[in-house]
Structure formats: structure tokens, C-alpha cells
Design an enzyme around this catalytic site. Structure first.
Site, PDB file in Angstrom:
ATOM      1  N   THR A   1       0.889  -0.935   0.089  1.00  0.00           N
ATOM      2  CA  THR A   1      -0.044   0.231   0.135  1.00  0.00           C
ATOM      3  C   THR A   1       0.724   1.327  -0.066  1.00  0.00           C
ATOM      4  O   THR A   1       2.168   1.113   0.298  1.00  0.00           O
ATOM      5  CB  THR A   1      -0.859   0.129   1.248  1.00  0.00           C
ATOM      6  OG1 THR A   1       0.026   0.186   2.429  1.00  0.00           O
ATOM      7  CG2 THR A   1      -1.642  -1.165   1.378  1.00  0.00           C
TER       8      THR A   1
ATOM      9  N   ALA B   1       3.388  -1.415   4.730  1.00  0.00           N
ATOM     10  CA  ALA B   1       2.715  -0.323   5.415  1.00  0.00           C
ATOM     11  C   ALA B   1       3.871   0.908   5.315  1.00  0.00           C
ATOM     12  O   ALA B   1       5.031   0.826   5.906  1.00  0.00           O
ATOM     13  CB  ALA B   1       2.115  -0.711   7.043  1.00  0.00           C
TER      14      ALA B   1
ATOM     15  N   VAL C   1       7.862  -2.347   7.039  1.00  0.00           N
ATOM     16  CA  VAL C   1       7.714  -1.043   7.101  1.00  0.00           C
ATOM     17  C   VAL C   1       8.290  -0.424   5.829  1.00  0.00           C
ATOM     18  O   VAL C   1       9.272  -0.653   5.457  1.00  0.00           O
ATOM     19  CB  VAL C   1       8.536  -0.411   8.178  1.00  0.00           C
ATOM     20  CG1 VAL C   1       8.316   1.235   8.377  1.00  0.00           C
ATOM     21  CG2 VAL C   1       7.857  -0.891   9.486  1.00  0.00           C
ATOM     22  N   LYS C   2       7.443   0.332   5.242  1.00  0.00           N
ATOM     23  CA  LYS C   2       7.778   0.868   3.714  1.00  0.00           C
ATOM     24  C   LYS C   2       8.294   2.244   4.026  1.00  0.00           C
ATOM     25  O   LYS C   2       7.725   3.245   4.548  1.00  0.00           O
ATOM     26  CB  LYS C   2       6.610   0.918   2.897  1.00  0.00           C
ATOM     27  CG  LYS C   2       6.809   0.926   1.253  1.00  0.00           C
ATOM     28  CD  LYS C   2       5.760   0.874   0.735  1.00  0.00           C
ATOM     29  CE  LYS C   2       5.502   1.028  -0.703  1.00  0.00           C
ATOM     30  NZ  LYS C   2       4.543   1.150  -1.432  1.00  0.00           N
ATOM     31  N   VAL C   3       9.645   2.602   3.568  1.00  0.00           N
ATOM     32  CA  VAL C   3      10.358   3.726   3.898  1.00  0.00           C
ATOM     33  C   VAL C   3      10.643   4.479   2.696  1.00  0.00           C
ATOM     34  O   VAL C   3      11.504   3.554   1.564  1.00  0.00           O
ATOM     35  CB  VAL C   3      11.733   3.390   4.686  1.00  0.00           C
ATOM     36  CG1 VAL C   3      12.375   4.780   5.142  1.00  0.00           C
ATOM     37  CG2 VAL C   3      11.361   2.625   6.068  1.00  0.00           C
TER      38      VAL C   3
END
Ligand code: E4P
Length: 217
Positions: free
Chosen positions: A27, A60, A86-88
Site C-alpha cells: 500500500t 505499510a 515497514v515501507k520507507v
């Protein structure tokens, strides 16, 4: 090659998951906004729901851009479910945060990658996934698929464990080309995935089989 669906739409996630070929979900803030998800509690609940639907990595994305804030936000996202990645974003503080998450056992997906140099930094920091954006590169008159090949080759030569996650997929052919180039994962909206099913000769062949089947039933 793993298949992720690139959406926050629960009906589309269910449709892809029901096919039995889904390995995860990605997402981003734009996709969450598109579904009308607003406020921290709603965001967390939405990720929980997705994690309960799909048994695989669920990316996310943080919306913070300062190191300390990315860490705080990422820790909260990671606490939602064991499958949260965790999308960074690919920025200086993002790379520092990816290294911190790696050292602290939290998986990351480095997003907004548009060059091989960025992909090398993400791998050095220990990202689980690097997300080069094929479609957006194509939109700018460059060759997104060429970048996928380049990163796959560099990671192979250097022995990096980061997986190449071909993102910003716009059509079924992007998925096929990413597979040919050795991408470890694609993340795609539902339509290009369903596009892989389509061939006019299949439709013609099936119509003929069904017509002939009536003769012996
Ligand atoms: C996935 O991780 C990306 O956020 C997404 O693929 C971007 O796609 P877009 O370029 O179609 O917005």
C-alpha cells in the site's frame, strides 16, 4: 517470483487472494487515501484487516521524513502484525532508518527507487525489498524495465540479499518482463494480474470445446 497486489481495496485484495497466487500486499498513502481511510485508528485497523486476509508480507508506508519520526512511526506499524513490512522512502533519513530497523529485526521495503545507486544504498542498509517504480520511469520517457535488469544484475554480482520488488506496474507485459529479468517480486494492481489470464485463442478454443462437448453429453 512472488506476487503482491498493490492496493488498499479489500475487495480487490480478496479477489486476488482467492486466485491462490497472492504472496503479499503493498500500500502507499495515495492508495489508502483512495479508499477513504482517515485517522491513525482507521489506518491501523485497515492494516490489521489486510493482515488477517492475506498470509504474506504486507507493506505499510510511513509518512514521516525525519529519522526519529520514521523510527517511531515504523515501530508502531511493525507492532500491528508480524507480517508488516515497514515501507520507507528513499531519502537520507530513510536509509538511516532502514539500517536502524534492520539492526532491530524489523523488515523494510525501500520505496520510490528510480536509480541503481539508490538500490545499492538500500541493500547496504539491509532493506528486505527495494521497490523500483517501472511505470513512473516509463512515463518520463526512460526505460523502467532496464533499471530492473540493472539492479537484479548488481545484486547478483554483489551477493546482496535485498529482493527486487518491481513496482508501479501498469500492464501484464510489465509482469512478464519483470519475471524474465529475474525480479524477485512484482507488486501490481488487480487488472494487470488478471490480464495475464487473457488470450483470444483461449477464448476461441474454449468456445469450440464447449460446443463440441454438447455433442457427446
Ligand atoms: C508500490 O509499492 C508503489 O507505491 C506503487 O507501485 C506505485 O505505483 P504508481 O506509480 O502506479 O502509483
Amino acid at each position: 517470483m512472488k506476487f503482491f497486489i498493490d492496493t488498499a481495496n479489500l475487495a480487490q485484495i480478496k479477489e486476488a487472494n482467492d486466485l491462490g497466487i497472492l504472496d503479499g500486499v503493498t500500500t502507499n498513502p495515495s492508495l489508502m487515501a483512495k479508499e477513504g481511510i482517515k485517522g491513525n485508528d482507521a489506518v491501523i485497523q485497515h492494516y490489521k484487516t489486510i493482515c488477517e486476509m492475506v498470509d504474506g508480507d504486507i507493506s505499510a508506508e510511513v509518512v514521516s521524513t525525519k529519522f526519529e519520526d520514521i523510527i517511531e512511526e515504523g515501530k508502531k506499524l511493525a507492532a500491528i502484525h508480524k507480517n508488516i513490512v515497514v515501507k520507507v522512502p528513499m531519502i537520507k533519513d530513510g536509509i538511516k532508518a532502514i539500517k536502524w530497523f534492520t539492526d532491530n529485526g524489523i523488515a523494510t521495503n525501500c520505496t520510490l527507487c528510480f536509480s541503481a545507486g539508490q538500490a545499492i544504498l538500500a541493500a547496504k542498509a539491509g532493506a528486505k525489498y527495494i521497490s523500483p517504480f517501472i511505470g513512473r520511469i516509463d512515463d518520463s520517457g526512460w526505460d523502467g524495465m532496464q533499471l530492473i535488469g540493472q539492479i537484479v544484475n548488481i545484486y547478483d554480482i554483489q551477493g546482496y540479499e535485498t529482493q527486487v520488488l518491481a513496482a508501479s506496474i501498469r500492464n501484464a507485459n510489465h509482469i512478464i518482463q519483470a519475471a524474465e529479468l529475474g525480479a524477485h517480486v512484482i507488486t501490481s494492481p488487480l487488472e494487470p494480474i488478471l490480464g495475464l489470464l487473457k488470450h483470444p485463442l483461449t477464448d476461441i478454443g474454449l468456445a469450440k470445446f464447449l460446443e463440441d462437448a454438447k455433442k457427446f453429453q
